[in-house]
Design a protein around this motif. Structure first.
Motif, PDB file in Angstrom:
ATOM      1  N   MET A   1       1.321  -0.893  -0.327  1.00 13.52           N
ATOM      2  CA  MET A   1      -0.150  -0.104   0.229  1.00 13.52           C
ATOM      3  C   MET A   1       1.247   0.866  -0.386  1.00 13.52           C
ATOM      4  O   MET A   1       1.636   1.190   0.711  1.00 13.52           O
ATOM      5  N   ILE A   2       0.418   2.114  -1.227  1.00 17.47           N
ATOM      6  CA  ILE A   2       1.733   3.204  -0.832  1.00 17.47           C
ATOM      7  C   ILE A   2       0.176   5.113  -0.765  1.00 17.47           C
ATOM      8  O   ILE A   2      -1.170   4.318  -1.571  1.00 17.47           O
ATOM      9  N   ILE A   3       0.827   5.004  -0.630  1.00 20.51           N
ATOM     10  CA  ILE A   3      -0.215   6.679   0.851  1.00 20.51           C
ATOM     11  C   ILE A   3       0.315   7.692   0.339  1.00 20.51           C
ATOM     12  O   ILE A   3       1.093   8.477   0.514  1.00 20.51           O
ATOM     13  N   GLU A   4       0.444   8.517  -1.037  1.00 17.82           N
ATOM     14  CA  GLU A   4       0.674   9.491  -1.248  1.00 17.82           C
ATOM     15  C   GLU A   4       0.367  10.826  -0.767  1.00 17.82           C
ATOM     16  O   GLU A   4      -0.439  10.785   0.289  1.00 17.82           O
ATOM     17  N   ASN A   5       1.473  11.908   0.010  1.00 17.32           N
ATOM     18  CA  ASN A   5       0.922  12.696   0.638  1.00 17.32           C
ATOM     19  C   ASN A   5      -0.456  12.607   1.799  1.00 17.32           C
ATOM     20  O   ASN A   5      -1.037  12.914   2.540  1.00 17.32           O
ATOM     21  N   ALA A   6       0.528  11.461   2.718  1.00 17.40           N
ATOM     22  CA  ALA A   6       0.161  10.853   4.171  1.00 17.40           C
ATOM     23  C   ALA A   6      -0.694  11.899   4.368  1.00 17.40           C
ATOM     24  O   ALA A   6      -0.952  11.640   5.763  1.00 17.40           O
ATOM     25  N   GLU A   7       0.826  13.216   4.388  1.00 16.30           N
ATOM     26  CA  GLU A   7       0.669  13.834   5.883  1.00 16.30           C
ATOM     27  C   GLU A   7      -0.683  14.720   6.081  1.00 16.30           C
ATOM     28  O   GLU A   7      -0.790  15.580   6.600  1.00 16.30           O
ATOM     29  N   ARG A   8      -1.574  15.062   4.043  1.00 19.13           N
ATOM     30  CA  ARG A   8      -2.496  15.499   4.153  1.00 19.13           C
ATOM     31  C   ARG A   8      -3.643  14.143   5.301  1.00 19.13           C
ATOM     32  O   ARG A   8      -4.996  15.173   4.888  1.00 19.13           O
ATOM     33  N   LEU A   9      -3.891  13.238   6.084  1.00 23.29           N
ATOM     34  CA  LEU A   9      -4.748  12.509   6.117  1.00 23.29           C
ATOM     35  C   LEU A   9      -4.904  12.350   7.688  1.00 23.29           C
ATOM     36  O   LEU A   9      -3.546  12.647   7.895  1.00 23.29           O
ATOM     37  N   GLY A  10      -5.772  12.093   8.154  1.00 20.84           N
ATOM     38  CA  GLY A  10      -5.756  12.191   9.530  1.00 20.84           C
ATOM     39  C   GLY A  10      -5.506  10.521  10.468  1.00 20.84           C
ATOM     40  O   GLY A  10      -5.314   9.981   9.374  1.00 20.84           O
ATOM     41  N   LEU A  11      -5.076  10.066  11.193  1.00 20.32           N
ATOM     42  CA  LEU A  11      -4.597   9.144  11.926  1.00 20.32           C
ATOM     43  C   LEU A  11      -6.139   7.871  11.075  1.00 20.32           C
ATOM     44  O   LEU A  11      -5.111   6.626  10.961  1.00 20.32           O
ATOM     45  N   ALA A  12      -7.254   8.114  11.852  1.00 23.20           N
ATOM     46  CA  ALA A  12      -7.697   7.151  11.211  1.00 23.20           C
ATOM     47  C   ALA A  12      -8.294   6.359   9.969  1.00 23.20           C
ATOM     48  O   ALA A  12      -8.289   5.802   9.317  1.00 23.20           O
ATOM     49  N   GLN A  13      -7.833   7.650   8.865  1.00 28.14           N
ATOM     50  CA  GLN A  13      -7.957   7.865   7.395  1.00 28.14           C
ATOM     51  C   GLN A  13      -6.660   7.065   7.294  1.00 28.14           C
ATOM     52  O   GLN A  13      -7.154   5.552   6.499  1.00 28.14           O
ATOM     53  N   LEU A  14      -5.295   6.886   7.958  1.00 30.16           N
ATOM     54  CA  LEU A  14      -4.800   6.258   7.051  1.00 30.16           C
ATOM     55  C   LEU A  14      -4.693   4.792   8.156  1.00 30.16           C
ATOM     56  O   LEU A  14      -4.408   3.714   7.134  1.00 30.16           O
ATOM     57  N   HIS A  15      -5.226   4.355   9.354  1.00 34.36           N
ATOM     58  CA  HIS A  15      -5.041   3.455   9.467  1.00 34.36           C
ATOM     59  C   HIS A  15      -5.742   2.351   8.921  1.00 34.36           C
ATOM     60  O   HIS A  15      -5.364   1.108   8.547  1.00 34.36           O
ATOM     61  N   GLN A  16      -7.073   3.335   8.207  1.00 34.31           N
ATOM     62  CA  GLN A  16      -8.082   2.310   7.010  1.00 34.31           C
ATOM     63  C   GLN A  16      -7.815   1.554   6.498  1.00 34.31           C
ATOM     64  O   GLN A  16      -7.732   0.800   5.901  1.00 34.31           O
ATOM     65  N   LEU A  17      -6.592   2.621   5.659  1.00 35.36           N
ATOM     66  CA  LEU A  17      -6.255   2.489   4.509  1.00 35.36           C
ATOM     67  C   LEU A  17      -5.112   1.320   4.572  1.00 35.36           C
ATOM     68  O   LEU A  17      -4.739   0.861   3.795  1.00 35.36           O
ATOM     69  N   ARG A  18      -4.453   1.138   4.985  1.00 36.49           N
ATOM     70  CA  ARG A  18      -3.317   0.332   5.551  1.00 36.49           C
ATOM     71  C   ARG A  18      -4.069  -1.241   5.916  1.00 36.49           C
ATOM     72  O   ARG A  18      -3.687  -1.680   5.866  1.00 36.49           O
ATOM     73  N   GLY A  19      -4.911  -1.076   6.505  1.00 36.05           N
ATOM     74  CA  GLY A  19      -5.538  -1.937   6.789  1.00 36.05           C
ATOM     75  C   GLY A  19      -6.431  -2.686   5.569  1.00 36.05           C
ATOM     76  O   GLY A  19      -6.661  -4.105   5.674  1.00 36.05           O
ATOM     77  N   ARG A  20      -6.161  -2.260   4.061  1.00 33.82           N
ATOM     78  CA  ARG A  20      -6.556  -2.891   2.738  1.00 33.82           C
ATOM     79  C   ARG A  20      -5.678  -3.927   2.632  1.00 33.82           C
ATOM     80  O   ARG A  20      -5.943  -4.321   1.933  1.00 33.82           O
ATOM     81  N   VAL A  21      -4.441  -3.617   2.875  1.00 27.67           N
ATOM     82  CA  VAL A  21      -3.262  -4.858   2.569  1.00 27.67           C
ATOM     83  C   VAL A  21      -2.875  -5.549   4.069  1.00 27.67           C
ATOM     84  O   VAL A  21      -3.304  -5.245   5.391  1.00 27.67           O
ATOM     85  N   GLY A  22      -2.434  -6.557   4.008  1.00 29.17           N
ATOM     86  CA  GLY A  22      -2.031  -7.458   5.174  1.00 29.17           C
ATOM     87  C   GLY A  22      -3.430  -8.194   5.663  1.00 29.17           C
ATOM     88  O   GLY A  22      -3.276  -8.492   6.687  1.00 29.17           O
ATOM     89  N   ARG A  23      -4.335  -8.569   4.354  1.00 35.08           N
ATOM     90  CA  ARG A  23      -5.157  -9.866   4.844  1.00 35.08           C
ATOM     91  C   ARG A  23      -5.316 -10.724   3.763  1.00 35.08           C
ATOM     92  O   ARG A  23      -5.929 -12.073   4.255  1.00 35.08           O
ATOM     93  N   GLY A  24      -3.373 -11.336   3.731  1.00 33.79           N
ATOM     94  CA  GLY A  24      -3.201 -12.600   3.213  1.00 33.79           C
ATOM     95  C   GLY A  24      -2.258 -13.249   4.183  1.00 33.79           C
ATOM     96  O   GLY A  24      -2.220 -12.869   5.308  1.00 33.79           O
ATOM     97  N   SER A  25      -1.086 -14.304   3.547  1.00 29.36           N
ATOM     98  CA  SER A  25      -0.546 -14.691   4.855  1.00 29.36           C
ATOM     99  C   SER A  25       0.854 -13.837   4.442  1.00 29.36           C
ATOM    100  O   SER A  25       1.750 -13.935   4.485  1.00 29.36           O
ATOM    101  N   ALA A  26       1.134 -13.258   2.751  1.00 27.44           N
ATOM    102  CA  ALA A  26       1.997 -12.936   2.572  1.00 27.44           C
ATOM    103  C   ALA A  26       2.729 -11.284   3.537  1.00 27.44           C
ATOM    104  O   ALA A  26       1.347 -10.865   3.953  1.00 27.44           O
TER     105      ALA A  26
END
Length: 701
Positions: A573-598
């Motif tokens: 997951m690559i988040i462009e301009n991450a400094e513009r997002l709030g913590l909750a949004q960053l955490h939600q986006l990060r949660g899109r990956v790591g859902r498998g075994s890799a």
């Protein structure tokens, strides 16, 4: 404001007196005040200052500090008027310390210019800043004073939130007139005297006068920080009012009847046996809480919060099966078609093998298909209905709706939740199960969701690996392009999230469209898709489905995928301009990956230089994966308003209370609410009317 039964005559006569009775408040002024919710004297008493100006002393110009407001006095030394880019007036004054200060005006009249003759003495107040030739104050408040005049303010000057069409001086005068009509302490006071003594807090009358008219020796730092005992006294009552409003709503709703769902749990057992995973202890605990609630004759009101991937949908499915087994219907409503369609796919996969029919009702379901689905819902031929806000339209009639499940409820307006609640049959209302993947800090939950029982799924399924999280400067983008090439060559998938759809000169952010084009050129061997909020729903759905099915290697998207489909194969997951997002949004986006075994990674790209707030957010993301820890930190950094979302009518819009600062008062508020509801319900009504008024009826929808 609605008149509340049981108000004492004095409070009723004085506090609810129309502002039209004040000198200078004619129909036009009254209309402007009413537009800001200021209708009665009581409204002006509670229109509290947002800051204070200290005009009780004069500071030598040489002692001024940038960013620290102060009052100075000096003689006009020079005046310069210019029109280089726009009209500008610069006035240099010098005081007895022989230091010079420049006053700068961009908006001025000829009569003002005539006032600033050399030798005239001015008293000015404002915020100094560094200018080209030393310190300057832009648009100070000022007045001409006679030589030797020494009279200073006796108290700090309050600065009130602006009211459109009414000048600050007029507003200050009207609030002063309203305060002159404050009743005595015995009439105003609604809190037990022993509590105030225990907490060493002043009476309400004393607190109001102190906050509006702070004496000269008041603790300015405490007032500006909101921690003065007078403000704490007001914050306590305001938090209590909101809490009581929610509690009253809950009590009123629980007077309604709901269908007790007391089946044997056979379907739930069959679902558990068929699932390819075992429930965590947290899921089992929360399911038992939900099951007990559903067995009651009064409606369940439960919020289930859990991190991304913690398994809230399984608990919701088990609750729906309890409704089905009792011969009733369940409805699940999600804020977007993407999320609703994911729930539909999941629930059909789990429930239809058990003989349970699941219907789909969203905005894009039209014509004969929609008519058939609505007929099935009305006849009871389908037991579970999934959809968006389309579920709440007037034409949708349920056969016997006993359970309403609302996902990501903070994205819904309060009236939408009310509409779904009203879909029950006869005099019964549905049980309500509310889900959120945005963990809510305990303090915020106590204040904002006093009408709901809160359950937490605070345990991730076994085998889930933490996502490796790093923050990189945007100038390292080329390295990331190579990293994507390598990951996709190994058969994995990646997201690249942008914060804008189109390029903008005003905001330094890489837009999704141009990023998609640049990555397509740099990675011609990859299959790349684009998703953003302005695309037609059908195209958006098709692209997301292609990514989920593995037909795309890389998905370039805006934050619409924050709550999106689960793709187990996505590991970067690559988040462009991450400094513009709030913590909750960053955490939600990060949660899109790591859902498998890799092993998965999240890269937060930022545009230097970073503000201190942005640096703290990115550091928090690197330090922890615990959504509850992140939520607490988010509350500290951003405050409750943004965490709850702007649609939470009546919540977090406090006049004086601050949920982060005043969190220690919340346990006290709960105990005090219990005491008042039991011993002095009339006082509880009066406190709610004083602070919340009509907003209370929406807060517990």
């Amino acid at each position: 404001m609605k008149r509340v039964a049981g108000l004492s005559p004095a409070l009723s006569d004085v506090g609810e007196t129309s502002l039209g009775t004040l000198p200078g408040v004619g129909p036009r002024v009254a209309e402007k005040l009413a537009a800001r919710g200021l209708v009665t004297l009581q409204d002006l008493w509670l229109q509290l200052p947002r800051q204070y100006e200290d005009r009780t002393s004069i500071l030598p110009i040489r002692d001024l500090r940038p960013g620290v407001a102060a009052q100075v006095e000096g003689m006009v030394e020079a005046v310069e008027r210019g029109f280089r880019y726009r009209p500008m007036l610069r006035v240099a004054i010098v005081d007895d310390s022989r230091a010079t200060l420049v006053l700068r005006f961009f908006h001025f009249r000829a009569a003002q210019v005539a006032q600033f003759a050399p030798g005239v003495r001015l008293r000015c107040f404002g915020m100094p800043r560094a200018g080209q030739h030393g310190l300057e104050i832009v648009h100070p408040s000022y007045r001409v004073v006679d030589a030797g005049e020494i009279a200073l303010g006796e108290q700090l000057d309050p600065v009130y939130p602006a009211v459109e069409g009414i000048g600050p001086a007029t507003l200050r005068r009207l609030i002063g007139l309203a305060l002159d009509r404050l009743p005595d302490e015995a009439t105003l006071e609604l809190l037990p005297a022993e509590l105030r003594q225990q907490l060493q807090l002043p009476s309400l009358r004393s607190a109001l006068l102190t906050v509006h008219r702070p004496p000269r020796d008041a603790d300015v730092a405490a007032l500006l920080a909101g921690s003065h005992p007078a403000q704490r006294r007001l914050a306590l009552e305001e938090l209590l009012a909101h809490h009581l409003g929610l509690r009253r709503q809950r009590i009123a709703l629980q007077r309604h009847k709901a269908a007790p769902l007391t089946g044997g749990g056979t379907l739930v057992q069959r679902l558990g046996d068929a699932l390819p995973f075992a429930l965590t202890q947290a899921q089992q605990r929360v399911y038992l809480q939900v099951r007990d609630d559903l067995a009651a004759h009064s409606p369940m009101l439960r919020l289930v919060q859990g991190d991304v991937g913690s398994g809230k949908t399984v608990v919701a499915a088990m609750a729906a099966l309890l409704a089905v087994e009792a011969g009733k219907q369940a409805a699940l409503m999600a804020p977007t078609e993407l999320l609703a369609e994911q729930h539909l796919s999941t629930l059909r996969g789990w429930l239809e093998p058990l003989g349970v029919r699941v219907a789909w009702l969203a905005g894009k379901v039209t014509g004969k298909v929609r008519a058939a689905a609505m007929a099935d819902v009305a006849s009871g031929a389908v037991q579970v209905v999934v959809g968006t806000h389309a579920l709440m339209q007037e034409g949708v009639v349920f056969h016997d709706l006993a359970l309403a499940i609302v996902d990501e409820q903070h994205r819904f307006g309060v009236h939408q939740r009310l509409a779904l609640r009203d879909k029950g049959s006869g005099d019964r209302v549905p049980h309500q199960l509310v889900l959120t993947a945005t963990p809510i800090p305990r303090t915020l939950a106590m204040a904002a969701y006093a009408d709901l029982d809160v359950s937490s799924i605070d345990e991730l399924p076994p085998g889930r690996k933490p996502v490796h999280t790093v923050a990189l400067s945007a100038d390292r983008r080329p390295e990331l392009v190579e990293r994507i090439r390598k990951a996709c060559a190994e058969g994995r998938q990646a997201y690249w999230v942008c914060t804008l759809i189109d390029d903008s000169d005003e905001v330094v952010a890489q837009a999704a469209q141009s990023t998609f084009e640049a990555l397509s050129a740099a990675l011609p061997e990859l299959r790349i898709g684009l998703v953003h909020g302005r695309m037609k729903a059908a195209m958006k759905q098709a692209t997301m489905r292609a990514f989920k099915d593995g037909a795309l290697d890389l998905l370039v998207a805006t934050t619409v995928i924050e709550v999106g489909v689960d793709v187990a194969n996505a590991s970067l997951m690559i988040i462009e301009n991450a400094e513009r997002l709030g913590l909750a949004q960053l955490h939600q986006l990060r949660g899109r990956v790591g859902r498998g075994s890799a092993a998965s990674s999240c890269v937060m790209l930022y545009q230097a230089p970073l503000s201190q707030l942005a640096r703290q957010r990115l550091e928090t993301m690197r330090q922890t994966h615990d959504g509850f820890v992140i939520a607490e930190r988010d509350l500290q950094l951003r405050g409750p308003g943004e965490l709850l979302g702007t649609r939470q009518t009546g919540l977090a819009l406090f006049r004086v209370a601050d949920l982060a600062r005043d969190a220690d008062l919340l346990p006290l508020v709960r105990g005090l609410a219990d005491q008042l509801l039991a011993d002095a319900p009339g006082n509880a009504d009066r406190i709610v009317a004083r602070w919340v008024g009509g907003a209370a009826r929406y807060a517990a929808a």
